[in-house]
Design a protein around this motif. Sequence first.
Motif, PDB file in Angstrom:
ATOM      1  N   CYS A  22       0.826  -1.215   0.000  1.00 23.64           N
ATOM      2  CA  CYS A  22       0.000   0.000   0.000  1.00 23.64           C
ATOM      3  C   CYS A  22       0.857   1.261   0.000  1.00 23.64           C
ATOM      4  O   CYS A  22       0.482   2.276  -0.607  1.00 23.64           O
ATOM      5  N   SER A  23       2.008   1.227   0.655  1.00 15.95           N
ATOM      6  CA  SER A  23       2.897   2.390   0.673  1.00 15.95           C
ATOM      7  C   SER A  23       3.451   2.675  -0.714  1.00 15.95           C
ATOM      8  O   SER A  23       3.497   3.828  -1.159  1.00 15.95           O
ATOM      9  N   ILE A  24       3.874   1.619  -1.417  1.00 18.77           N
ATOM     10  CA  ILE A  24       4.382   1.792  -2.782  1.00 18.77           C
ATOM     11  C   ILE A  24       3.275   2.332  -3.685  1.00 18.77           C
ATOM     12  O   ILE A  24       3.485   3.273  -4.463  1.00 18.77           O
ATOM     13  N   ALA A  25       2.085   1.740  -3.574  1.00 20.92           N
ATOM     14  CA  ALA A  25       0.968   2.158  -4.428  1.00 20.92           C
ATOM     15  C   ALA A  25       0.559   3.598  -4.132  1.00 20.92           C
ATOM     16  O   ALA A  25       0.333   4.393  -5.053  1.00 20.92           O
ATOM     17  N   ALA A  26       0.458   3.943  -2.851  1.00 15.48           N
ATOM     18  CA  ALA A  26       0.048   5.304  -2.485  1.00 15.48           C
ATOM     19  C   ALA A  26       1.044   6.337  -2.983  1.00 15.48           C
ATOM     20  O   ALA A  26       0.666   7.397  -3.488  1.00 15.48           O
ATOM     21  N   SER A  27       2.339   6.032  -2.854  1.00 17.77           N
ATOM     22  CA  SER A  27       3.368   6.961  -3.309  1.00 17.77           C
ATOM     23  C   SER A  27       3.285   7.182  -4.813  1.00 17.77           C
ATOM     24  O   SER A  27       3.338   8.316  -5.300  1.00 17.77           O
ATOM     25  N   GLY A  28       3.141   6.088  -5.575  1.00 18.51           N
ATOM     26  CA  GLY A  28       3.064   6.221  -7.022  1.00 18.51           C
ATOM     27  C   GLY A  28       1.849   7.003  -7.470  1.00 18.51           C
ATOM     28  O   GLY A  28       1.934   7.848  -8.378  1.00 18.51           O
ATOM     29  N   GLU A  29       0.702   6.752  -6.834  1.00 16.09           N
ATOM     30  CA  GLU A  29      -0.512   7.472  -7.211  1.00 16.09           C
ATOM     31  C   GLU A  29      -0.396   8.957  -6.863  1.00 16.09           C
ATOM     32  O   GLU A  29      -0.829   9.821  -7.630  1.00 16.09           O
ATOM     33  N   SER A  30       0.192   9.258  -5.714  1.00 15.59           N
ATOM     34  CA  SER A  30       0.350  10.664  -5.325  1.00 15.59           C
ATOM     35  C   SER A  30       1.297  11.401  -6.268  1.00 15.59           C
ATOM     36  O   SER A  30       1.070  12.567  -6.608  1.00 15.59           O
ATOM     37  N   GLN A  31       2.363  10.718  -6.695  1.00 16.50           N
ATOM     38  CA  GLN A  31       3.252  11.325  -7.686  1.00 16.50           C
ATOM     39  C   GLN A  31       2.494  11.629  -8.969  1.00 16.50           C
ATOM     40  O   GLN A  31       2.646  12.697  -9.562  1.00 16.50           O
ATOM     41  N   GLY A  32       1.665  10.674  -9.400  1.00 20.71           N
ATOM     42  CA  GLY A  32       0.867  10.887 -10.599  1.00 20.71           C
ATOM     43  C   GLY A  32      -0.093  12.049 -10.447  1.00 20.71           C
ATOM     44  O   GLY A  32      -0.321  12.818 -11.395  1.00 20.71           O
ATOM     45  N   ARG A  66      -5.086   8.410  -1.565  1.00 20.78           N
ATOM     46  CA  ARG A  66      -5.823   8.471  -0.295  1.00 20.78           C
ATOM     47  C   ARG A  66      -6.456   7.123   0.042  1.00 20.78           C
ATOM     48  O   ARG A  66      -6.525   6.723   1.205  1.00 20.78           O
ATOM     49  N   ILE A  67      -6.927   6.418  -0.994  1.00 20.88           N
ATOM     50  CA  ILE A  67      -7.540   5.111  -0.756  1.00 20.88           C
ATOM     51  C   ILE A  67      -6.520   4.143  -0.163  1.00 20.88           C
ATOM     52  O   ILE A  67      -6.810   3.435   0.812  1.00 20.88           O
ATOM     53  N   PHE A  68      -5.325   4.109  -0.735  1.00 22.29           N
ATOM     54  CA  PHE A  68      -4.318   3.183  -0.210  1.00 22.29           C
ATOM     55  C   PHE A  68      -3.889   3.575   1.203  1.00 22.29           C
ATOM     56  O   PHE A  68      -3.662   2.707   2.051  1.00 22.29           O
ATOM     57  N   ARG A  69      -3.793   4.875   1.464  1.00 19.98           N
ATOM     58  CA  ARG A  69      -3.436   5.295   2.818  1.00 19.98           C
ATOM     59  C   ARG A  69      -4.563   4.952   3.805  1.00 19.98           C
ATOM     60  O   ARG A  69      -4.301   4.606   4.968  1.00 19.98           O
ATOM     61  N   ALA A  70      -5.813   5.037   3.328  1.00 16.50           N
ATOM     62  CA  ALA A  70      -6.937   4.676   4.196  1.00 16.50           C
ATOM     63  C   ALA A  70      -6.918   3.185   4.513  1.00 16.50           C
ATOM     64  O   ALA A  70      -7.242   2.774   5.641  1.00 16.50           O
ATOM     65  N   LEU A  71      -6.556   2.351   3.539  1.00 10.72           N
ATOM     66  CA  LEU A  71      -6.448   0.916   3.803  1.00 10.72           C
ATOM     67  C   LEU A  71      -5.417   0.638   4.893  1.00 10.72           C
ATOM     68  O   LEU A  71      -5.610  -0.242   5.744  1.00 10.72           O
ATOM     69  N   LEU A  72      -4.326   1.401   4.868  1.00  7.71           N
ATOM     70  CA  LEU A  72      -3.318   1.252   5.924  1.00  7.71           C
ATOM     71  C   LEU A  72      -3.879   1.675   7.276  1.00  7.71           C
ATOM     72  O   LEU A  72      -3.688   0.980   8.286  1.00  7.71           O
ATOM     73  N   ARG A  73      -4.571   2.813   7.297  1.00  6.68           N
ATOM     74  CA  ARG A  73      -5.096   3.314   8.569  1.00  6.68           C
ATOM     75  C   ARG A  73      -6.077   2.324   9.188  1.00  6.68           C
ATOM     76  O   ARG A  73      -6.116   2.154  10.409  1.00  6.68           O
ATOM     77  N   ARG A  74      -6.854   1.683   8.345  1.00  3.73           N
ATOM     78  CA  ARG A  74      -7.857   0.748   8.876  1.00  3.73           C
ATOM     79  C   ARG A  74      -7.210  -0.450   9.567  1.00  3.73           C
ATOM     80  O   ARG A  74      -7.837  -1.108  10.397  1.00  3.73           O
ATOM     81  N   GLY A  76      -4.377   0.061  11.173  1.00  4.33           N
ATOM     82  CA  GLY A  76      -3.514   0.662  12.183  1.00  4.33           C
ATOM     83  C   GLY A  76      -2.056   0.681  11.787  1.00  4.33           C
ATOM     84  O   GLY A  76      -1.173   0.654  12.667  1.00  4.33           O
ATOM     85  N   LEU A  77      -1.793   0.749  10.473  1.00  5.70           N
ATOM     86  CA  LEU A  77      -0.422   0.697   9.969  1.00  5.70           C
ATOM     87  C   LEU A  77      -0.012   2.047   9.380  1.00  5.70           C
ATOM     88  O   LEU A  77      -0.775   2.647   8.620  1.00  5.70           O
ATOM     89  N   PRO A  78       1.176   2.535   9.701  1.00  2.46           N
ATOM     90  CA  PRO A  78       1.665   3.749   9.046  1.00  2.46           C
ATOM     91  C   PRO A  78       2.270   3.403   7.688  1.00  2.46           C
ATOM     92  O   PRO A  78       2.652   2.257   7.428  1.00  2.46           O
ATOM     93  N   ALA A  79       2.331   4.395   6.817  1.00  2.00           N
ATOM     94  CA  ALA A  79       3.050   4.202   5.555  1.00  2.00           C
ATOM     95  C   ALA A  79       4.537   4.066   5.849  1.00  2.00           C
ATOM     96  O   ALA A  79       5.045   4.614   6.842  1.00  2.00           O
TER      97      ALA A  79
END
Length: 262
Positions: A22-32, A66-74, A76-79
């Motif tokens: 999720c961290s890799i995916a969130a970073s790539g999407e945010s860059q995009g 945001r979706i991938f970061r939300a999956l992490l939050r659910r 209880g995991l930080p990026a």
Amino acid sequence: MLSARSLFQEIVDHDDSFQLFCSIAASGESQGGWENARIAALVPGTLRDLAPKITRHGADEDKHGRIFRALLRRRGLPAVPVPPETDYTMLLERRGIGLAHDKLRREEPLSERDVLVYLAHSRVTEQRAADQMTLLLRHFGDHPEIGRAVRVISHDEDNHLAYCHEELLRLARRGHGPAIQRLLRASALAEIAVYRDVSRAVMDHMGRLLRWPAPKRAALSAGIGAVYAYERFSGWHRMIGLRQPGRPDPLGGRPVPAPGPA
């Protein structure tokens, strides 16, 4: 037996591997998202009609982050930091594919050729994203934890790919056809090599986290190499063809909202 479903199920079921994915995916999407926002702001006057669609594209990418970061939050995991060898976007930039971030940080308007570069790069990378999400949709579209996110992102990626087809065809009719084909070919050949390298790097990290035995790691690496060999021989051609999308103006409708509180 190794399969895409079983591998991804392992990744989803283990907190550490899910966290990295999720961290890799969130970073790539945010860059995009950032890239598209900058391109929309700098698009030349002759192509200003593209700006709202590029803005929508960027907003969708931000939403995916945001979706991938939300999956992490659910969970209880930080990026976690993204290992540089898994940074697909930056590795493509180092190969000269797409628009360099240095260019996008300036306040100088882009040229029409810059927009062609952006659209050709996007057509190739959105093909990859759409294919990956179609695979996840097939196996995890009904998953209780990630299913809604997979459905939303898959829908968006299909729209992004259709938009690239539509706009490149429109520009080809304006006389840019030969340049578009050259850019598509260069983007596709670079992308398949970067995708191979990133896939191996990601699987190497997952293998350590999940303690995969050496034979399993070797089989995965060989499989990734076989996919690259096929794509390098002939598979890349499907990444450069252009066809009119079934629904016109795919980025002109209402965006699909992010699931839950993302």
